[in-house]
Write an enzyme that holds these catalytic residues in place. Structure first.
Site, PDB file in Angstrom:
ATOM      1  N   TYR A  56       0.882  -1.094  -0.019  1.00 56.95           N
ATOM      2  CA  TYR A  56       0.005  -0.071   0.046  1.00 56.95           C
ATOM      3  C   TYR A  56       1.007   1.215   0.015  1.00 56.95           C
ATOM      4  O   TYR A  56       1.817   1.278   0.779  1.00 56.95           O
ATOM      5  CB  TYR A  56      -0.772  -0.027   1.059  1.00 56.95           C
ATOM      6  CG  TYR A  56      -2.326  -0.333   0.832  1.00 56.95           C
ATOM      7  CD1 TYR A  56      -3.033   0.588  -0.089  1.00 56.95           C
ATOM      8  CD2 TYR A  56      -3.327  -1.106   1.447  1.00 56.95           C
ATOM      9  CE1 TYR A  56      -4.401   0.552  -0.145  1.00 56.95           C
ATOM     10  CE2 TYR A  56      -4.340  -1.365   0.916  1.00 56.95           C
ATOM     11  CZ  TYR A  56      -5.089  -0.351   0.357  1.00 56.95           C
ATOM     12  OH  TYR A  56      -6.279  -0.820  -0.314  1.00 56.95           O
ATOM     13  N   GLU A  58      -0.349   4.713  -0.320  1.00 56.56           N
ATOM     14  CA  GLU A  58      -1.458   6.037  -0.602  1.00 56.56           C
ATOM     15  C   GLU A  58      -0.485   7.424  -0.543  1.00 56.56           C
ATOM     16  O   GLU A  58       0.263   7.366   0.460  1.00 56.56           O
ATOM     17  CB  GLU A  58      -2.510   5.994   0.515  1.00 56.56           C
ATOM     18  CG  GLU A  58      -3.454   5.036   0.070  1.00 56.56           C
ATOM     19  CD  GLU A  58      -4.692   5.103   1.057  1.00 56.56           C
ATOM     20  OE1 GLU A  58      -4.928   5.880   1.756  1.00 56.56           O
ATOM     21  OE2 GLU A  58      -5.664   4.153   0.682  1.00 56.56           O
ATOM     22  N   ASP A 202      -7.647  13.309 -24.690  1.00 58.13           N
ATOM     23  CA  ASP A 202      -7.579  11.918 -24.244  1.00 58.13           C
ATOM     24  C   ASP A 202      -6.912  11.023 -25.565  1.00 58.13           C
ATOM     25  O   ASP A 202      -7.532  10.988 -26.503  1.00 58.13           O
ATOM     26  CB  ASP A 202      -9.065  11.626 -24.120  1.00 58.13           C
ATOM     27  CG  ASP A 202      -9.041  10.132 -23.922  1.00 58.13           C
ATOM     28  OD1 ASP A 202      -8.179   9.327 -24.096  1.00 58.13           O
ATOM     29  OD2 ASP A 202     -10.133   9.637 -23.390  1.00 58.13           O
ATOM     30  N   THR A 228      -4.806   5.862 -21.623  1.00 60.23           N
ATOM     31  CA  THR A 228      -4.514   4.410 -20.891  1.00 60.23           C
ATOM     32  C   THR A 228      -2.883   4.220 -21.516  1.00 60.23           C
ATOM     33  O   THR A 228      -2.287   4.652 -22.256  1.00 60.23           O
ATOM     34  CB  THR A 228      -5.463   3.466 -21.333  1.00 60.23           C
ATOM     35  OG1 THR A 228      -5.320   3.552 -22.993  1.00 60.23           O
ATOM     36  CG2 THR A 228      -6.580   3.812 -21.044  1.00 60.23           C
ATOM     37  N   LYS A 231      -2.503   0.450 -24.927  1.00 53.53           N
ATOM     38  CA  LYS A 231      -3.448  -0.006 -26.403  1.00 53.53           C
ATOM     39  C   LYS A 231      -1.924   0.347 -27.095  1.00 53.53           C
ATOM     40  O   LYS A 231      -1.014  -0.372 -27.136  1.00 53.53           O
ATOM     41  CB  LYS A 231      -4.241   1.215 -26.628  1.00 53.53           C
ATOM     42  CG  LYS A 231      -5.316   1.150 -25.663  1.00 53.53           C
ATOM     43  CD  LYS A 231      -6.690   2.129 -25.988  1.00 53.53           C
ATOM     44  CE  LYS A 231      -7.815   1.698 -25.279  1.00 53.53           C
ATOM     45  NZ  LYS A 231      -7.930   2.517 -24.029  1.00 53.53           N
ATOM     46  N   ARG A 237      -2.478  -2.841 -18.369  1.00 53.87           N
ATOM     47  CA  ARG A 237      -3.443  -2.184 -18.220  1.00 53.87           C
ATOM     48  C   ARG A 237      -3.454  -1.175 -16.985  1.00 53.87           C
ATOM     49  O   ARG A 237      -3.456  -1.465 -16.142  1.00 53.87           O
ATOM     50  CB  ARG A 237      -4.964  -3.006 -17.964  1.00 53.87           C
ATOM     51  CG  ARG A 237      -4.954  -4.102 -18.816  1.00 53.87           C
ATOM     52  CD  ARG A 237      -6.306  -4.798 -18.749  1.00 53.87           C
ATOM     53  NE  ARG A 237      -7.120  -3.946 -19.325  1.00 53.87           N
ATOM     54  CZ  ARG A 237      -7.823  -3.779 -20.583  1.00 53.87           C
ATOM     55  NH1 ARG A 237      -7.124  -4.602 -21.381  1.00 53.87           N
ATOM     56  NH2 ARG A 237      -8.651  -3.101 -21.067  1.00 53.87           N
TER      57      ARG A 237
END
Ligand code: DSN
Length: 421
Positions: A56, A58, A202, A228, A231, A237
């Site tokens: 973790y 954060e 985008d 992203t 692609k 991903r």
């Protein structure tokens, strides 16, 4: 067989291991032409499958809410620096979970509920998160849409300007998921400046083409850029949000703590590897080959009578209206899948059919280029597509197995990263 080997998984959970092996073989044997997909390298696969998934983190490097960040801070900083260097941006946030959360973070950073956002309509090639009525971005904000012209299949920037002047959006989004043509970032920036709007690009579909020099970059024009990473960029991903220096803090705060909790550190590491790979000279060749293959495939499809939106392509993506072939996009996509050719049914601009049963198909060349296919193979690909669609129209299901066999025979000569014989 999957590479790296699934030796532990095969012992611990043979049923799941068998399913993953099945998917590995499927990806090897099929001509994968879903325009938003690719094959990541074995190095990216390795990075995403590490103990980083245990941690973790954060916060941001140097300012975390959990201890034990001695290595994760370095990994995230390395990824940020690679993203900034590769894209040439002032700032990069590499924590966004995927494209939709990245886009939502930008709404949170710059808009309040009810504010007007101007975007490409989903029906003309935009994205769900560009204000579709079924998306939170359409329910909580006030979207107005531009689109393409019926005659040309292209965006008329004069009309975009007129709409912006009439609607005075607080943010303009350019980019989308089914745009086969080059995006005019300088023209969008000029319009955004004229109406005092934030410009968000985008670039999810074309990020790899941009860093590979095969599509113009929005850097220097857009205030904020989302993408992203899986692609044409050929990473895991995930997603990133990049921004001009003045917007760095507002973007970071929107991602965390505004929208997300802890980053997925194993994904961050995979993105770092993909960015490193995309910085190599060979990636320029890859990006150029993706576009060359797409243009060659578009030309071959036109020879077989396919009706292409805008008449062709400038990038990795082709959109075809199948009305003249006497078949809807969905049955065509299913027939093609049975014939070893994987793509998706898609609406076309001014579609008269419903989104779940539209008139078109969308395809792309990012993945088959990673396999090593070149322009010389594209006439054969177009011929197989034509044959499979003709078989669907004639209900000649026997043809599918023949085509799938020929596809596999070709692909057997082209190794797939992540698959070992
Ligand atoms: N689902 C992606 C695509 O296929 O383009 C976009 O989110």
């Amino acid at each position: 067989m999957h590479d790296p080997k699934l030796s532990h998984l095969t012992t611990a959970d043979p049923a799941l291991a068998a399913l993953i092996e099945g998917e590995t073989q499927r990806q090897h044997d099929k001509l994968r032409m879903i325009a938003s997909e690719n094959y990541v390298s074995a190095a990216v696969l390795e990075a995403t499958g590490t103990v980083l998934t245990n941690k973790y983190s954060e916060g941001y490097p140097g300012k975390r809410y959990y201890e034990g960040q001695q290595f994760v801070d370095q990994i995230e900083t390395l990824t940020i620096e690679r993203a900034k260097a590769l894209f040439g941006t002032d700032h990069a946030n590499v924590q966004t979970y995927s494209g939709s959360p990245a886009n939502l973070a930008i709404y949170l950073a710059f808009l309040s509920p009810g504010d007007t956002v101007m975007t490409m309509s989903l029906a003309h090639g935009g994205h769900l998160t560009h204000g579709s009525p079924v998306s939170i971005t359409g329910k909580w904000f006030n979207p107005v849409h531009y689109g393409v012209e019926r005659e040309t299949g292209r965006v008329d920037m004069n009309k975009v300007r007129e709409l912006a002047l009439a609607e005075r959006p607080k943010m303009i989004i350019c980019g989308g998921t089914a745009i086969p043509r080059t995006i005019d970032f300088p023209a969008f920036a000029e319009i955004a400046q004229e109406v005092g709007a934030i410009l968000m690009a985008d670039i999810a579909h074309i990020a790899g083409l941009i860093v590979g020099g095969a599509h113009p970059s929005p850097v220097g024009f857009a205030d904020v850029i989302t993408t992203t990473t899986h692609k044409t960029l050929r990473g895991p991903r995930g997603a990133m949000a990049m921004a001009k220096a003045e917007y760095a803090t507002v973007v970071d705060k929107a991602v965390f703590p505004g929208l997300q909790g802890g980053p997925h550190n194993h994904t961050t590491a995979g993105i770092a590897v993909a960015l490193h790979e995309a910085a190599q000279p060979s990636f320029k060749d890859y990006a150029a080959q993706v576009v060359a293959n797409s243009k060659a495939l578009a030309a071959a499809l036109v020879e077989h009578g396919f009706d292409l939106v805008s008449g062709g392509t400038d990038n990795h993506l082709i959109l075809s209206d199948l009305t003249n072939k006497g078949i809807g996009g969905k049955p065509a996509a299913k027939a093609l899948d049975a014939a070893g050719i994987e793509l998706n049914f898609n609406g076309v601009p001014f579609d008269t059919r419903r989104p779940f049963d539209p008139s078109g198909i969308r395809l792309g060349t990012a993945a088959l280029t990673t396999r090593g296919l070149t322009e010389q193979h594209m006439p054969q690909v177009a011929a197989w597509m034509d044959q499979a669609i003709e078989a669907a129209v004639k209900e000649d299901e026997a043809a599918y197995a023949r085509i799938a066999g020929e596809v596999k025979d070709l692909l057997d000569g082209f190794p797939m990263p992540g698959h070992a014989l």
